[in-house]
Structures are given as C-alpha cells and as structure tokens.
Design an enzyme around this catalytic site. Structure first.
Site, PDB file in Angstrom:
ATOM      1  N   LYS A  19     -20.919  14.616  20.062  1.00  0.00           N
ATOM      2  CA  LYS A  19     -20.595  14.700  21.497  1.00  0.00           C
ATOM      3  C   LYS A  19     -21.636  15.533  22.247  1.00  0.00           C
ATOM      4  O   LYS A  19     -22.131  15.119  23.296  1.00  0.00           O
ATOM      5  CB  LYS A  19     -19.184  15.283  21.668  1.00  0.00           C
ATOM      6  CG  LYS A  19     -18.737  15.407  23.121  1.00  0.00           C
ATOM      7  CD  LYS A  19     -17.239  15.322  23.242  1.00  0.00           C
ATOM      8  CE  LYS A  19     -16.543  16.636  22.927  1.00  0.00           C
ATOM      9  NZ  LYS A  19     -16.716  17.659  23.963  1.00  0.00           N
ATOM     10  N   ARG A  24     -26.322  15.376  26.084  1.00  0.00           N
ATOM     11  CA  ARG A  24     -27.682  15.860  26.364  1.00  0.00           C
ATOM     12  C   ARG A  24     -28.708  14.733  26.391  1.00  0.00           C
ATOM     13  O   ARG A  24     -29.616  14.736  27.214  1.00  0.00           O
ATOM     14  CB  ARG A  24     -28.075  16.913  25.320  1.00  0.00           C
ATOM     15  CG  ARG A  24     -27.380  18.261  25.576  1.00  0.00           C
ATOM     16  CD  ARG A  24     -27.443  19.130  24.345  1.00  0.00           C
ATOM     17  NE  ARG A  24     -26.955  20.483  24.564  1.00  0.00           N
ATOM     18  CZ  ARG A  24     -25.669  20.832  24.625  1.00  0.00           C
ATOM     19  NH1 ARG A  24     -24.720  19.915  24.509  1.00  0.00           N
ATOM     20  NH2 ARG A  24     -25.314  22.085  24.827  1.00  0.00           N
ATOM     21  N   GLY A  91     -15.958  19.933  30.081  1.00  0.00           N
ATOM     22  CA  GLY A  91     -16.642  21.164  30.477  1.00  0.00           C
ATOM     23  C   GLY A  91     -18.142  21.037  30.292  1.00  0.00           C
ATOM     24  O   GLY A  91     -18.933  21.507  31.123  1.00  0.00           O
ATOM     25  N   ARG A 119     -10.741  25.512  34.425  1.00  0.00           N
ATOM     26  CA  ARG A 119     -11.722  26.180  33.555  1.00  0.00           C
ATOM     27  C   ARG A 119     -12.783  26.928  34.365  1.00  0.00           C
ATOM     28  O   ARG A 119     -13.207  26.474  35.428  1.00  0.00           O
ATOM     29  CB  ARG A 119     -12.350  25.161  32.601  1.00  0.00           C
ATOM     30  CG  ARG A 119     -11.268  24.587  31.696  1.00  0.00           C
ATOM     31  CD  ARG A 119     -11.801  23.647  30.681  1.00  0.00           C
ATOM     32  NE  ARG A 119     -12.693  24.299  29.735  1.00  0.00           N
ATOM     33  CZ  ARG A 119     -13.433  23.638  28.863  1.00  0.00           C
ATOM     34  NH1 ARG A 119     -13.412  22.320  28.833  1.00  0.00           N
ATOM     35  NH2 ARG A 119     -14.205  24.285  28.020  1.00  0.00           N
ATOM     36  N   ASP A 317     -15.254  25.210  18.023  1.00  0.00           N
ATOM     37  CA  ASP A 317     -14.388  24.044  18.227  1.00  0.00           C
ATOM     38  C   ASP A 317     -13.552  23.706  16.988  1.00  0.00           C
ATOM     39  O   ASP A 317     -12.696  22.822  17.048  1.00  0.00           O
ATOM     40  CB  ASP A 317     -15.236  22.821  18.608  1.00  0.00           C
ATOM     41  CG  ASP A 317     -15.862  22.970  19.988  1.00  0.00           C
ATOM     42  OD1 ASP A 317     -15.341  23.759  20.809  1.00  0.00           O
ATOM     43  OD2 ASP A 317     -16.890  22.315  20.248  1.00  0.00           O
ATOM     44  N   LYS A 344     -10.814  27.036  26.724  1.00  0.00           N
ATOM     45  CA  LYS A 344     -11.240  25.683  26.333  1.00  0.00           C
ATOM     46  C   LYS A 344     -10.358  24.651  27.052  1.00  0.00           C
ATOM     47  O   LYS A 344      -9.727  24.968  28.044  1.00  0.00           O
ATOM     48  CB  LYS A 344     -11.164  25.538  24.814  1.00  0.00           C
ATOM     49  CG  LYS A 344     -12.177  26.410  24.076  1.00  0.00           C
ATOM     50  CD  LYS A 344     -13.591  25.928  24.304  1.00  0.00           C
ATOM     51  CE  LYS A 344     -14.621  26.837  23.681  1.00  0.00           C
ATOM     52  NZ  LYS A 344     -15.965  26.571  24.173  1.00  0.00           N
TER      53      LYS A 344
HETATM   54  C1  S3P Z   1     -20.627  22.719  23.885  1.00  0.00           C
HETATM   55  C2  S3P Z   1     -20.546  24.085  23.802  1.00  0.00           C
HETATM   56  C3  S3P Z   1     -19.332  24.829  23.455  1.00  0.00           C
HETATM   57  C4  S3P Z   1     -18.287  23.916  22.813  1.00  0.00           C
HETATM   58  C5  S3P Z   1     -18.132  22.615  23.547  1.00  0.00           C
HETATM   59  C6  S3P Z   1     -19.458  21.869  23.563  1.00  0.00           C
HETATM   60  C7  S3P Z   1     -21.896  22.086  24.260  1.00  0.00           C
HETATM   61  O1  S3P Z   1     -18.791  25.396  24.630  1.00  0.00           O
HETATM   62  O2  S3P Z   1     -17.046  24.572  22.750  1.00  0.00           O
HETATM   63  O3  S3P Z   1     -17.165  21.801  22.943  1.00  0.00           O
HETATM   64  O4  S3P Z   1     -22.068  20.868  24.049  1.00  0.00           O
HETATM   65  O5  S3P Z   1     -22.761  22.807  24.773  1.00  0.00           O
HETATM   66  P1  S3P Z   1     -19.284  26.837  25.210  1.00  0.00           P
HETATM   67  O6  S3P Z   1     -20.678  26.695  25.629  1.00  0.00           O
HETATM   68  O7  S3P Z   1     -18.357  27.104  26.356  1.00  0.00           O
HETATM   69  O8  S3P Z   1     -19.081  27.780  24.068  1.00  0.00           O
END
Ligand code: S3P
Length: 432
Positions: A19, A24, A91, A119, A317, A344
C-alpha cells in the site's frame, strides 16, 4: 473451508501489492514526463483514491491488462483541480498529496470519510506552512484541508519529532518544487520508500543514518525520470496470514515476492523472538527495495514478548495482529509506547484492548502500554467484534477465530477493501 480453532494455514501465498509503495509510485510517476509502467499496484480503495486525485491534478493514468501507465506533469506544474479531492479512509493519501500541492501554485480542498475527518493533520501542515503555503484546517487540526500552495517554496531544514513516514514524505514531496537544498532530520525507524523511489528515479538525494536518526538532503537540480515499477507484496497485509501460520502448529506457508525493507518487517523479528519459525529466502534488491520469499513451518507454540517503544514504528500497523499472537502465548506480553496507535484509522489501542476482552483475553492499558496476559487455552469467542470499520482491527479479530472456542461475529466486512480487497479469498484458499 471453515476458518476456526481446527484450521491450519498451508500453501503458496502471493500477498497483494504494498500500500505505501502503491501510493508513492502513483504520486511520483505523476511528477515525470513520459510513460511509466506500474504492475501489481494495490487496487485497494485507499490507493484508488490517490490515483483519482492524481488524475485531477494533471496525471494521465490508463489501465491495460492489469498494468497501469502513467503520463505525469513535471514538478511545479500540477493542474488546478476542478473539484474537491476525496481521500476516503486514507491518511497516507491526504497527507502526501497535501505535501505535493503545497509547493504548487494551485488551490485545493482535500477531504475524507468519518474516520479520516478525525485524524490530526497539523503534524504535517505546520511544516508545509513554513514554505509559504496557506492552509486552513477544521478546528485548526482536522480535515477538510483548504490549501493554497506557493509556486516559490523556500528551501528549509526540518526536524521531525514524531516518528512518521507520512510527515517526512509530505515534506519531501513539497521539496520537489523547491529550489535549493532541503534538509530533513527524523527518526530512522520510519519507512523509507519515498527516499528509495526518488533514488531509483534519478533524483539528487543523499541519505545518512546514525544510531537513532536519519538525515535527508534533497537538492532540486534534477528532474524525476520515468520508471517501470513492479510493486512488491505488502508485509503489513501479509502479516495476518504470517501470524496465523505462526499461531497454529502444523502450518506450512510459503510467501512469495514480499517486501522485506527493514523499516517494515519489525513484526517478523517480533514473531521470530516469540518462537515463529520463519525463514527468509531468495533475497533480492529491486529499485532500492529488498524483496524476498518466506518459508514458515510452525512446530511449537509462541512465547510472550516485551516490545520497547523505540521499536513500535517498525511495526506500527502490525500491533493489532501481534496482539492476537500475544493472546495465545503463555505469559505476559507488553507492547510499550503505543501513543501513535490512538490516531490511526481508529483509536487502535482502545479497540484492541476492548475486543481482546470481548473474546475472553485478559488485557489492560497502562498509560500508552498494552498488557496482554496470554495463555494456550482457547478463548471463549462468540463476540460481536467492534471494529469501527478499521480494516486492520477487523482482519486481526477475524484471525482470532483460530484461537477461540466459538467463532466471533464480524458484521459488515466491507472495510477490508481499504487495504486488502482479496483478504477473505486468500484466507479460504490457504485454510485447511
Ligand atoms: C504510512 C506510514 C505510517 C503507517 C501508515 C502508512 C506511509 O503512518 O501507519 O499505514 O505509507 O507512509 P505514520 O506516518 O502516521 O506513522
């Protein structure tokens, strides 16, 4: 096959595309001129929302026979979106694309679902405002995000005090259209896919690490090159079946083509310390990411563990599914310093504790530490799982059926589509 206390996990498993990398690669190929090809992109709702947002910002993205082709625009040339950008539950999507927009001379409104609307965004936008972007948040911290980016971002130095790859990556994406050298200091435990991808796309980036921190230097004098990218399997999604295999003696699982970047496989290290019999084979490096196959052959029950807070970002996660492993390991497990879990997709710390108790496991929260009093006895189960549409809570407590006398009840399973649409299909294929 029914999935219950009598099940074991067996077979060859190809986890879905990662994911974090899927988000990205869509964003970064969207900043290149020419054609990029992406294979094994995760087709979960989170990633599809990022894809749609990138289209609204000027990328041409076509799908042909399971492959995606991206024709992007160069840094600084994002299109003015005609409508608000909807990120659903994601997020990562909303934070990274806010970063990208912040150094482009456009206006945008970014929003999401009920969970995303609660969030915190200020942790990202406080940095982005410093380059001159004008940003408004609901109640000063939550989405929707109203942003007016700047076409002339100022090159700055950043010190990130929360271990978060999303904060770092948002800043890095804003730097793509900032003249001069941008410097970032952050905790080295956060995932580094943005750095690795930029290197693979020929960008001028230097990364150094010491014992605790990472230092990134980006010099904006090179454009990104288009790329052909095969997204490796997602360790965070595979964690459910990997943990299931370690939980059930007699399981034999081969995992193919999984990302083993060291910032992502903290849970494998944890499971191994607990007695999980996991072997890493066929290691290879592609586009600066380590990929491998795994062999799991579980012959004994798991032991408890004490996880220190400094190691939590390496498995942030995977704490929900590790909690299920801890429930079935004889003795006290402590996961320390879980504050980030409270912000989260749900307050995961509360929901893990709540649902563990519902299925008959003794557990408690002390400040931000989670105490799980595990044993090898089957739990009573039969509970209605309170998942609040958090995909990882749902999948973790579905796996908990393996350690319960009576299967639990999971109402409304649709939220698995966020990150792992093929979860139930994979479970039924690999259960015996
Ligand atoms: C992610 C970073 C993490 C992770 C999220 C995916 C990412 O979050 O918990 O599921 O792809 O950069 P945080 O940057 O808030 O720790």
């Amino acid at each position: 096959m029914p999935f219950n206390k009598n099940s074991i996990i067996k077979g060859i498993y190809l986890p879905p595309g990662d994911k974090s990398i899927s988000h990205r690669i869509l964003i970064m190929t969207g900043q290149t001129v020419g054609k990029s090809k992406i294979t094994n992109l995760l087709e979960g709702e989170d990633v599809i929302n990022t894809l749609k947002a990138m289209r609204q910002l000027g990328s041409k993205i076509k799908k042909k026979k399971e492959k995606y082709y991206v024709f992007g625009v160069p840094p600084g040339s994002l299109f003015q979106p005609k409508r608000s950008l909807d990120f659903g539950n994601s997020g990562t999507g909303i934070r990274l694309i806010t970063g990208l927009i912040s150094s482009n001379n456009i206006k945008a409104n970014l929003f999401g679902d009920k969970s995303l609307s609660k969030r915190p965004m200020k942790r990202v936008t406080q940095h982005l405002s410093r380059i001159g972007a004008k940003i408004k948040l609901r109640k000063g911290t939550y989405p929707p995000i109203d942003i007016k980016g700047t076409g002339n971002g100022i090159p700055l130095s950043y010190n990130i005090t929360i271990p978060s790859a999303q904060i770092k990556s948002a800043i890095m994406l804003s730097a793509l259209n900032t003249n001069g050298t941008v410097k970032i200091k952050e905790f080295k435990t956060t995932r580094d896919h943005t750095e690795n991808m930029l290197k693979s796309m020929g960008y001028n980036i230097k990364v150094k690490e010491n014992k605790s921190h990472r230092f990134i230097e980006m010099r904006n004098n090179k454009e990104l090159k288009n790329i052909n990218y095969n997204v490796p399997g997602d360790p965070s999604s595979a964690a459910f079946l990997i943990t299931a295999a370690c939980l059930k003696v007699g399981s034999k699982l081969t995992v193919k083509n999984i990302l083993i970047n060291k910032t992502r496989i903290g849970f494998i290290k944890t499971l191994k310390i607990m007695g999980g019999n996991i072997r890493v084979i066929n290691k290879r490096k592609i586009h600066n990411e380590l990929i491998a196959d795994l062999k799991i052959e579980q012959k004994k029950n798991l032991n408890p563990i004490i996880l220190e807070s400094k190691d939590v970002p390496l498995q942030v996660d995977e704490i929900p599914i590790l909690s299920i492993a801890a429930a079935f390991a004889t003795g006290l497990t402590i996961f320390k310093g879980l504050k980030e879990l409270t912000v989260k997709e749900s307050n995961r710390l509360l929901l893990i504790n709540h649902n563990l108790r519902k299925i008959g496991v003794k557990s408690e929260i002390k400040k931000y530490d989670l105490y799980i009093y595990g044993n090898q006895k089957l739990k009573k189960g039969g509970a209605i799982i309170n998942h609040q549409n958090d995909h990882r809570i749902l999948m973790s407590f579905f796996i908990a059926n393996l350690i319960c006398k009576k299967n639990n009840i999971v109402l409304d399973k649709t939220c698995v589509n966020t990150s792992y649409p093929t979860f139930f299909r994979h479970i039924s294929k690999l259960t015996y």
